[in-house]
Design an enzyme around this catalytic site. Structure first.
Site, PDB file in Angstrom:
ATOM      1  N   HIS A   1       9.043   7.020   8.086  1.00 45.83           N
ATOM      2  CA  HIS A   1       9.668   7.075   6.762  1.00 45.83           C
ATOM      3  C   HIS A   1      11.145   7.409   6.985  1.00 45.83           C
ATOM      4  CE1 HIS A   1       6.158   6.650   4.034  1.00 45.83           C
ATOM      5  NE2 HIS A   1       5.511   6.922   5.167  1.00 45.83           N
TER       6      HIS A   1
ATOM      7  N   HIS B   1       5.389   4.511  12.685  1.00 48.76           N
ATOM      8  CA  HIS B   1       5.404   4.442  11.218  1.00 48.76           C
ATOM      9  C   HIS B   1       6.409   5.494  10.736  1.00 48.76           C
ATOM     10  CE1 HIS B   1       3.034   4.034   7.291  1.00 48.76           C
ATOM     11  NE2 HIS B   1       3.618   5.202   7.103  1.00 48.76           N
TER      12      HIS B   1
ATOM     13  N   CYS C   1       4.607   9.178   0.154  1.00 43.84           N
ATOM     14  CA  CYS C   1       3.241   9.688   0.057  1.00 43.84           C
ATOM     15  C   CYS C   1       3.183  10.668  -1.097  1.00 43.84           C
ATOM     16  CB  CYS C   1       2.833  10.379   1.361  1.00 43.84           C
ATOM     17  SG  CYS C   1       1.154  11.019   1.245  1.00 43.84           S
TER      18      CYS C   1
ATOM     19  N   ASN D   1       9.424   3.974   3.440  1.00 43.82           N
ATOM     20  CA  ASN D   1       9.326   3.617   4.867  1.00 43.82           C
ATOM     21  C   ASN D   1      10.606   2.925   5.321  1.00 43.82           C
ATOM     22  OD1 ASN D   1       6.471   3.255   3.584  1.00 43.82           O
ATOM     23  ND2 ASN D   1       6.097   3.583   5.738  1.00 43.82           N
TER      24      ASN D   1
ATOM     25  N   ARG E   1       0.829  -1.214   0.000  1.00 45.30           N
ATOM     26  CA  ARG E   1       0.000   0.000   0.000  1.00 45.30           C
ATOM     27  C   ARG E   1       0.863   1.264   0.000  1.00 45.30           C
ATOM     28  NH1 ARG E   1      -0.360   4.623   2.758  1.00 45.30           N
ATOM     29  NH2 ARG E   1      -0.010   3.524   4.712  1.00 45.30           N
ATOM     30  N   ASP E   2       1.629   1.479   1.063  1.00 41.75           N
ATOM     31  CA  ASP E   2       2.392   2.729   1.168  1.00 41.75           C
ATOM     32  C   ASP E   2       3.493   2.754   0.110  1.00 41.75           C
ATOM     33  OD1 ASP E   2       3.203   5.164   2.156  1.00 41.75           O
ATOM     34  OD2 ASP E   2       3.408   4.508   4.224  1.00 41.75           O
TER      35      ASP E   2
HETATM   36  P1  HMG Z   1     -12.608  14.622  -3.238  1.00 36.44           P
HETATM   37  O1  HMG Z   1     -12.205  14.923  -4.624  1.00 36.44           O
HETATM   38  O2  HMG Z   1     -12.726  15.772  -2.282  1.00 36.44           O
HETATM   39  O3  HMG Z   1     -13.915  13.717  -3.210  1.00 36.44           O
HETATM   40  O4  HMG Z   1     -11.573  13.603  -2.628  1.00 36.44           O
HETATM   41  P2  HMG Z   1     -15.424  14.040  -3.194  1.00 36.44           P
HETATM   42  O5  HMG Z   1     -15.991  13.527  -1.912  1.00 36.44           O
HETATM   43  O6  HMG Z   1     -15.688  15.474  -3.540  1.00 36.44           O
HETATM   44  O7  HMG Z   1     -15.889  13.126  -4.401  1.00 36.44           O
HETATM   45  C1  HMG Z   1     -15.340  13.330  -5.689  1.00 36.44           C
HETATM   46  C2  HMG Z   1     -15.467  12.064  -6.484  1.00 36.44           C
HETATM   47  O8  HMG Z   1     -14.676  11.032  -5.881  1.00 36.44           O
HETATM   48  C3  HMG Z   1     -16.886  11.529  -6.540  1.00 36.44           C
HETATM   49  O9  HMG Z   1     -17.047  10.907  -7.792  1.00 36.44           O
HETATM   50  C4  HMG Z   1     -16.888  10.480  -5.459  1.00 36.44           C
HETATM   51  O10 HMG Z   1     -17.857   9.476  -5.670  1.00 36.44           O
HETATM   52  C5  HMG Z   1     -15.497   9.901  -5.576  1.00 36.44           C
HETATM   53  P3  HMG Z   1     -17.731  11.679  -9.037  1.00 36.44           P
HETATM   54  O11 HMG Z   1     -19.093  12.035  -8.540  1.00 36.44           O
HETATM   55  O12 HMG Z   1     -16.870  12.886  -9.309  1.00 36.44           O
HETATM   56  O13 HMG Z   1     -17.692  10.650 -10.122  1.00 36.44           O
HETATM   57  N1  HMG Z   1     -15.032   9.266  -4.342  1.00 36.44           N
HETATM   58  C6  HMG Z   1     -14.501   8.046  -4.292  1.00 36.44           C
HETATM   59  N2  HMG Z   1     -14.230   7.149  -5.269  1.00 36.44           N
HETATM   60  C7  HMG Z   1     -13.693   5.996  -4.887  1.00 36.44           C
HETATM   61  N3  HMG Z   1     -13.384   5.687  -3.602  1.00 36.44           N
HETATM   62  C8  HMG Z   1     -13.626   6.554  -2.617  1.00 36.44           C
HETATM   63  C9  HMG Z   1     -14.218   7.798  -2.967  1.00 36.44           C
HETATM   64  N4  HMG Z   1     -14.568   8.872  -2.238  1.00 36.44           N
HETATM   65  C10 HMG Z   1     -15.083   9.752  -3.083  1.00 36.44           C
HETATM   66  N5  HMG Z   1     -13.310   6.256  -1.367  1.00 36.44           N
HETATM   67  C11 HMG Z   1     -10.979  11.743  -1.244  1.00 36.44           C
HETATM   68  C12 HMG Z   1     -11.704  13.084  -1.316  1.00 36.44           C
HETATM   69  C13 HMG Z   1     -10.907  11.349   0.204  1.00 36.44           C
HETATM   70  C14 HMG Z   1     -11.760  10.739  -2.030  1.00 36.44           C
HETATM   71  C15 HMG Z   1      -9.571  11.957  -1.879  1.00 36.44           C
HETATM   72  O14 HMG Z   1      -8.967  13.052  -1.273  1.00 36.44           O
HETATM   73  C16 HMG Z   1      -8.689  10.762  -1.734  1.00 36.44           C
HETATM   74  O15 HMG Z   1      -8.977   9.675  -2.208  1.00 36.44           O
HETATM   75  N6  HMG Z   1      -7.529  10.937  -1.089  1.00 36.44           N
HETATM   76  C17 HMG Z   1      -6.602   9.826  -0.892  1.00 36.44           C
HETATM   77  C18 HMG Z   1      -5.309  10.285  -0.403  1.00 36.44           C
HETATM   78  C19 HMG Z   1      -4.361   9.142  -0.206  1.00 36.44           C
HETATM   79  O16 HMG Z   1      -4.632   8.009  -0.532  1.00 36.44           O
HETATM   80  N7  HMG Z   1      -3.184   9.498   0.343  1.00 36.44           N
HETATM   81  C20 HMG Z   1      -2.151   8.526   0.616  1.00 36.44           C
HETATM   82  C21 HMG Z   1      -2.459   7.665   1.781  1.00 36.44           C
HETATM   83  S1  HMG Z   1      -2.164   8.447   3.354  1.00 36.44           S
HETATM   84  C22 HMG Z   1      -0.503   8.110   3.678  1.00 36.44           C
HETATM   85  O17 HMG Z   1       0.203   7.642   2.827  1.00 36.44           O
HETATM   86  C23 HMG Z   1       0.019   8.397   5.052  1.00 36.44           C
HETATM   87  C24 HMG Z   1       0.250   7.112   5.886  1.00 36.44           C
HETATM   88  O18 HMG Z   1       1.135   6.229   5.230  1.00 36.44           O
HETATM   89  C25 HMG Z   1       0.830   7.474   7.267  1.00 36.44           C
HETATM   90  C26 HMG Z   1       2.041   8.426   7.176  1.00 36.44           C
HETATM   91  O19 HMG Z   1       3.021   8.089   6.495  1.00 36.44           O
HETATM   92  O20 HMG Z   1       1.957   9.486   7.818  1.00 36.44           O
HETATM   93  C27 HMG Z   1      -1.066   6.370   6.132  1.00 36.44           C
HETATM   94 MG    MG Z   2       3.298   6.351   5.247  1.00 39.31          MG
END
Ligand code: HMG
Ligand code: MG
Length: 353
Positions: free
Chosen positions: A247, A245, A278, A287, A45-46
């Site tokens: 990095h 966690h 990220c 990581n 995933r990450d």
């Molecule tokens: P948005 O654009 O604000 O979404 O994104 P929305 O609610 O306005 O919806 C827009 C469109 O997205 C709609 O579709 C929704 O249905 C769809 P449309 O009507 O335009 O066709 N939608 C989705 N589709 C599929 N799956 C969903 C979903 N939700 C809405 N779940 C959203 C908001 C949260 C979706 C977006 O910002 C997003 O997906 N962000 C993901 C960010 C991400 O994955 N970041 C990396 C992971 S975090 C990380 O790595 C940190 C970690 O490792 C810890 C660390 O290291 O600190 C965990």
């Molecule tokens: Mg991370």
């Protein structure tokens, strides 16, 4: 390996898994470390969320399967996030379907967990439809990263995560929370401990079994780790409800992890081969490599259940799939070393190519 060596138990020889064949060394136990550590593998995933290329679903599923075969009991498989935001993981459904046999396996009914990241209720619905039983919600200690990562304010992200956690728990799913930017933020600089504590408390109250403290951009140092864990303990958050966690941007991830273990943490996140990052925080690199963690823990006599030999072979294979060498020092050291019989670790050639 001679027949006598092959039959010798690890504890007696002091030789370790792969080390028994490549790098014999003694175990020097550390009474200040836990007897065992649960590794929460985040590579699929990450790691893969930050790859420039899109890895085929079949390769992702094989990666997860090989990591499980290497002894990892928790492997974070994918994310049910917006495919427009993270196209690298747009195939979450397909990956989950390829992993259905593993999910149904005897190992899965014992201790195996294959969690997936879920940002909101639509994401939870997608995960549930795929048979996912463990989900991870994710929030931010800082305002700017909440907006960059999830297009919402810090409070809105916490509310959305809490809603997912509550609903998932009500359905008997396992729930973990992440809090990002616990040790520094590339836009805001220093992060107040109180902001980390309040985010952790919110996720735990909402039903998360544990919260993982994310050093998203890898800036933490060991004293800061002690101070943050102290602040959390003073606020009544016990170490058993926390994971770390790190990095490895500044090469501090292993030192920070060992420090956290001395402070009572027993769950550590890492990524096979050290892949990761990220996409929404430019300064985030991979990581802590799971191999580097296992090398350190094996040497200190801390049980992880991981076969380092099989893990290195997996990361070398994955590096071949990604077309670049693993950043892990342990993978580099062990995969470049020839066996006594002159062979190299399987797949080393493809990594070098
Ligand atoms: P948005 O654009 O604000 O979404 O994104 P929305 O609610 O306005 O919806 C827009 C469109 O997205 C709609 O579709 C929704 O249905 C769809 P449309 O009507 O335009 O066709 N939608 C989705 N589709 C599929 N799956 C969903 C979903 N939700 C809405 N779940 C959203 C908001 C949260 C979706 C977006 O910002 C997003 O997906 N962000 C993901 C960010 C991400 O994955 N970041 C990396 C992971 S975090 C990380 O790595 C940190 C970690 O490792 C810890 C660390 O290291 O600190 C965990
Ligand atoms: Mg991370």
């Amino acid at each position: 390996m001679t027949e006598a060596e092959a039959g010798r138990p690890r504890a007696e020889t002091g030789h370790l898994g792969l080390g028994a064949r490549f790098a014999p060394r003694a175990v020097h136990r550390r009474p200040d470390l836990p007897a065992s550590v649960r590794i929460w593998e985040v590579g699929p995933r990450d790691g893969l969320q930050n790859e420039p290329s899109i890895v085929p679903a079949a390769v992702k599923a094989e990666l997860v399967t090989r990591l499980v075969a290497a002894g990892l009991s928790v492997v974070e498989t994918t994310s049910f996030v917006s495919p427009r935001w993270v196209p690298q993981l747009a195939d979450a459904e397909e990956v989950c379907s390829l992993l259905a046999p593993l999910r149904a396996s005897r190992r899965a009914s014992a201790d195996l967990r294959l969690p997936a990241l879920v940002p909101n209720l639509p994401g939870l619905e997608r995960a549930r439809a795929c048979g996912v039983r463990d989900v991870c919600v994710f929030a931010s200690a800082t305002e700017t990263f909440a907006e960059r990562n999830l297009n919402r304010s810090r409070a809105e992200v916490l509310a959305a995560s809490a809603a997912v956690a509550a609903e998932a728990r009500a359905e008997g799913m396992g729930v973990r929370g992440y809090v990002s930017m616990c040790f520094g933020d590339p836009w805001e600089g220093a992060v107040a401990e109180a902001d980390v504590v309040s985010a952790c408390e919110r996720l735990l109250e909402a039903g998360a079994e544990e919260v993982s403290l994310g050093d998203t951009i890898g800036v933490a140092t060991t004293g800061q780790v002690v101070d943050l864990l102290d602040a959390l303990a003073r606020a009544g958050v016990p170490a058993r409800r926390l994971a770390v966690h790190f990095h490895d941007t500044y090469g501090q991830a292993l030192a920070n992890t060992v420090t956290a273990l001395v402070c009572g943490i027993t769950t550590v996140d890492s990524s096979a081969g050290g892949i990761g990052g990220c996409p929404f925080a430019e300064s985030a690199t991979g990581n802590l490599a799971t191999e580097d963690l296992c090398w350190a823990l094996d040497g200190a006599g801390v049980e992880t259940g991981v076969d380092l030999d099989a893990l290195v072979e997996t990361s070398v294979w994955m590096a071949g799939q990604l077309g670049r060498p693993s950043p892990s020092r342990v993978v580099q050291a062990l995969s470049g070393r020839t066996r006594p019989d002159g062979d190299r670790v399987a797949g080393a050639a493809s990594e070098e190519a």
